[in-house]
Design an enzyme around this catalytic site. Structure first.
Site, PDB file in Angstrom:
ATOM      1  N   ALA A 148      38.270  24.158  60.734  1.00 30.48           N
ATOM      2  CA  ALA A 148      37.206  23.443  60.005  1.00 30.48           C
ATOM      3  C   ALA A 148      36.541  22.463  60.973  1.00 30.48           C
ATOM      4  O   ALA A 148      36.380  21.274  60.693  1.00 30.48           O
ATOM      5  CB  ALA A 148      37.746  22.729  58.771  1.00 30.48           C
ATOM      6  N   HIS A 202      35.921  17.348  66.805  1.00 28.41           N
ATOM      7  CA  HIS A 202      36.799  18.261  67.548  1.00 28.41           C
ATOM      8  C   HIS A 202      36.146  18.695  68.860  1.00 28.41           C
ATOM      9  O   HIS A 202      36.808  18.821  69.886  1.00 28.41           O
ATOM     10  CB  HIS A 202      37.078  19.526  66.733  1.00 28.41           C
ATOM     11  CG  HIS A 202      37.794  19.290  65.438  1.00 28.41           C
ATOM     12  ND1 HIS A 202      37.164  19.369  64.227  1.00 28.41           N
ATOM     13  CD2 HIS A 202      39.086  18.980  65.178  1.00 28.41           C
ATOM     14  CE1 HIS A 202      38.036  19.132  63.262  1.00 28.41           C
ATOM     15  NE2 HIS A 202      39.204  18.884  63.803  1.00 28.41           N
ATOM     16  N   GLN A 206      52.930  19.918  57.229  1.00 28.56           N
ATOM     17  CA  GLN A 206      52.442  18.531  57.212  1.00 28.56           C
ATOM     18  C   GLN A 206      51.675  18.197  55.936  1.00 28.56           C
ATOM     19  O   GLN A 206      51.136  17.115  55.809  1.00 28.56           O
ATOM     20  CB  GLN A 206      51.617  18.226  58.463  1.00 28.56           C
ATOM     21  CG  GLN A 206      50.282  18.932  58.552  1.00 28.56           C
ATOM     22  CD  GLN A 206      49.622  18.690  59.912  1.00 28.56           C
ATOM     23  OE1 GLN A 206      50.005  19.269  60.928  1.00 28.56           O
ATOM     24  NE2 GLN A 206      48.629  17.819  59.941  1.00 28.56           N
ATOM     25  N   GLU A 222      41.248   9.565  68.090  1.00 22.12           N
ATOM     26  CA  GLU A 222      41.688   8.249  67.592  1.00 22.12           C
ATOM     27  C   GLU A 222      41.423   8.098  66.096  1.00 22.12           C
ATOM     28  O   GLU A 222      41.886   7.140  65.491  1.00 22.12           O
ATOM     29  CB  GLU A 222      40.960   7.135  68.349  1.00 22.12           C
ATOM     30  CG  GLU A 222      41.467   6.951  69.748  1.00 22.12           C
ATOM     31  CD  GLU A 222      40.841   5.759  70.447  1.00 22.12           C
ATOM     32  OE1 GLU A 222      39.862   5.194  69.901  1.00 22.12           O
ATOM     33  OE2 GLU A 222      41.328   5.409  71.530  1.00 22.12           O
ATOM     34  N   LYS A 223      40.646   9.009  65.523  1.00 25.91           N
ATOM     35  CA  LYS A 223      40.415   8.971  64.069  1.00 25.91           C
ATOM     36  C   LYS A 223      41.759   8.945  63.342  1.00 25.91           C
ATOM     37  O   LYS A 223      41.946   8.222  62.383  1.00 25.91           O
ATOM     38  CB  LYS A 223      39.578  10.199  63.683  1.00 25.91           C
ATOM     39  CG  LYS A 223      39.684  10.675  62.279  1.00 25.91           C
ATOM     40  CD  LYS A 223      38.784   9.897  61.377  1.00 25.91           C
ATOM     41  CE  LYS A 223      38.721  10.399  59.948  1.00 25.91           C
ATOM     42  NZ  LYS A 223      39.855  11.127  59.468  1.00 25.91           N
ATOM     43  N   SER A 245      35.156  14.070  59.666  1.00 29.74           N
ATOM     44  CA  SER A 245      36.444  14.592  59.211  1.00 29.74           C
ATOM     45  C   SER A 245      36.191  15.891  58.470  1.00 29.74           C
ATOM     46  O   SER A 245      35.192  16.008  57.746  1.00 29.74           O
ATOM     47  CB  SER A 245      37.102  13.586  58.262  1.00 29.74           C
ATOM     48  OG  SER A 245      38.134  14.221  57.523  1.00 29.74           O
TER      49      SER A 245
HETATM   50  O1  PAF Z   1      45.085  16.385  63.664  1.00 28.67           O
HETATM   51  C1  PAF Z   1      45.282  17.558  63.306  1.00 28.67           C
HETATM   52  O2  PAF Z   1      44.362  18.335  63.121  1.00 28.67           O
HETATM   53  C2  PAF Z   1      46.713  18.038  63.088  1.00 28.67           C
HETATM   54  O3  PAF Z   1      47.508  17.030  62.548  1.00 28.67           O
HETATM   55  C3  PAF Z   1      47.353  18.614  64.358  1.00 28.67           C
HETATM   56  C4  PAF Z   1      47.486  17.580  65.453  1.00 28.67           C
HETATM   57  C5  PAF Z   1      46.517  19.786  64.868  1.00 28.67           C
HETATM   58  C6  PAF Z   1      48.754  19.144  64.030  1.00 28.67           C
HETATM   59  O4  PAF Z   1      48.726  20.120  63.038  1.00 28.67           O
END
Ligand code: PAF
Length: 282
Positions: A34, A39, A63, A150-151, A187
């Site tokens: 996404a 990014h 996560q 850093e976000k 985001s």
């Molecule tokens: O920040 C993210 O997108 C995720 O937490 C990461 C670092 C890719 C781990 O899944």
């Protein structure tokens, strides 16, 4: 331009080994896809720091907590691959959940201390999922440098702690938060905001900047936190998980009086069904 893509640990390692044989250095940008300009700024930073850049796209189930947006998380590999190629990425690593967590996987990385407050308190288990997948991704890719935004300031602190504690041979680089013109931190979850919520959302950054300015004027930590809490509620935020001034390295809480030295101000709050986080510092 089609971006070369690998889906297994073995294929990823073979590509990286071939670059190493040519004497090339490798930068790595882990993502959950996404992708947005934030990014891509990480990819460009990795590109500036290494000869070749690998980005991973893996929506990591471990996560996400129960009731969070794992199923709904936006997924569009074709679009992500095009954006990565345009930003100078050389290889996409897009493993399946079964490749990342084969049957029988039984190891979790937990980091004490820095994982406990803020996001750790609001999202139990989240940082164990992040630390475990990032440790695995770093072991799978073996990069010289890995770039994180850093976000997610606390995530960056957790990863730095883990890499130091586990002697993982990689340099961790933090990249500044990318913002829309009105200040909203970019985001993937901004896509969930309704038009009305999108208009309200930049108040989060404005309130954090005002808090920091008040702190620098000499107001106490307790006073600026309380003013910011009221301001966020007035701006339409619901369920404000935290708006706090913390030590930028350890993320420990500061005393209630005026702050001396560097600080990080972090907040998390909901607009409708969207949970936004942001942070500022000096
Ligand atoms: O920040 C993210 O997108 C995720 O937490 C990461 C670092 C890719 C781990 O899944």
């Amino acid at each position: 331009m089609t971006l070369p893509t690998v889906r297994t640990v073995a294929d990823l390692r073979a590509r990286v080994r071939a670059w190493r044989r040519e004497g090339l250095t490798v930068g790595f940008v882990p993502t959950m896809g996404a992708l947005h300009e934030g990014h891509l700024s990480l990819v460009r930073l990795a590109r500036a720091r290494a000869d070749r850049v690998v980005a991973s796209v893996f929506v990591n189930p471990t996560q996400f907590g129960p009731g969070e947006d794992f199923e709904a998380y936006p997924r569009d590999e074709g679009r992500d691959a095009g954006l990565l190629a345009g930003a100078g990425c050389d290889l996409l690593y897009a493993p399946s959940v079964a490749e990342m967590y084969p049957p029988g996987a039984a190891t979790t990385v937990t980091v004490a201390g820095v994982t406990e407050p803020l996001e750790g308190a609001a999202r139990p288990g989240h940082f164990a999922g992040v630390a475990t997948v990032v440790a695995k991704l770093l072991n799978q890719c073996g990069p010289d440098v890995a770039v994180f935004g850093e976000k997610d300031f606390q995530q960056l602190a957790v990863i730095r702690r883990m890499v130091a504690d586990l002697d993982i041979p990689v340099e961790i680089v933090g990249a500044p938060t990318q913002r829309a013109e009105d200040g909203l931190a970019l985001s993937s979850r901004n896509a969930y905001l309704s038009p009305e919520e999108r208009r309200q959302a930049p108040a989060l950054h404005r309130v954090l900047e005002a808090l920091l300015a008040n702190l620098r004027r000499g107001d106490s930590v307790a006073a600026v936190e309380s003013v910011a809490l009221d301001a966020l509620a007035r701006a339409g935020f619901q369920q404000i998980d935290y708006v706090e001034v913390r030590d930028p390295a350890t993320l420990e809480r500061l005393g209630p009086g005026p702050a001396e030295g560097p600080v990080r101000v972090l907040a998390a709050a909901r607009l409708g069904r969207t949970r936004l986080i942001d942070n500022v510092g000096d």
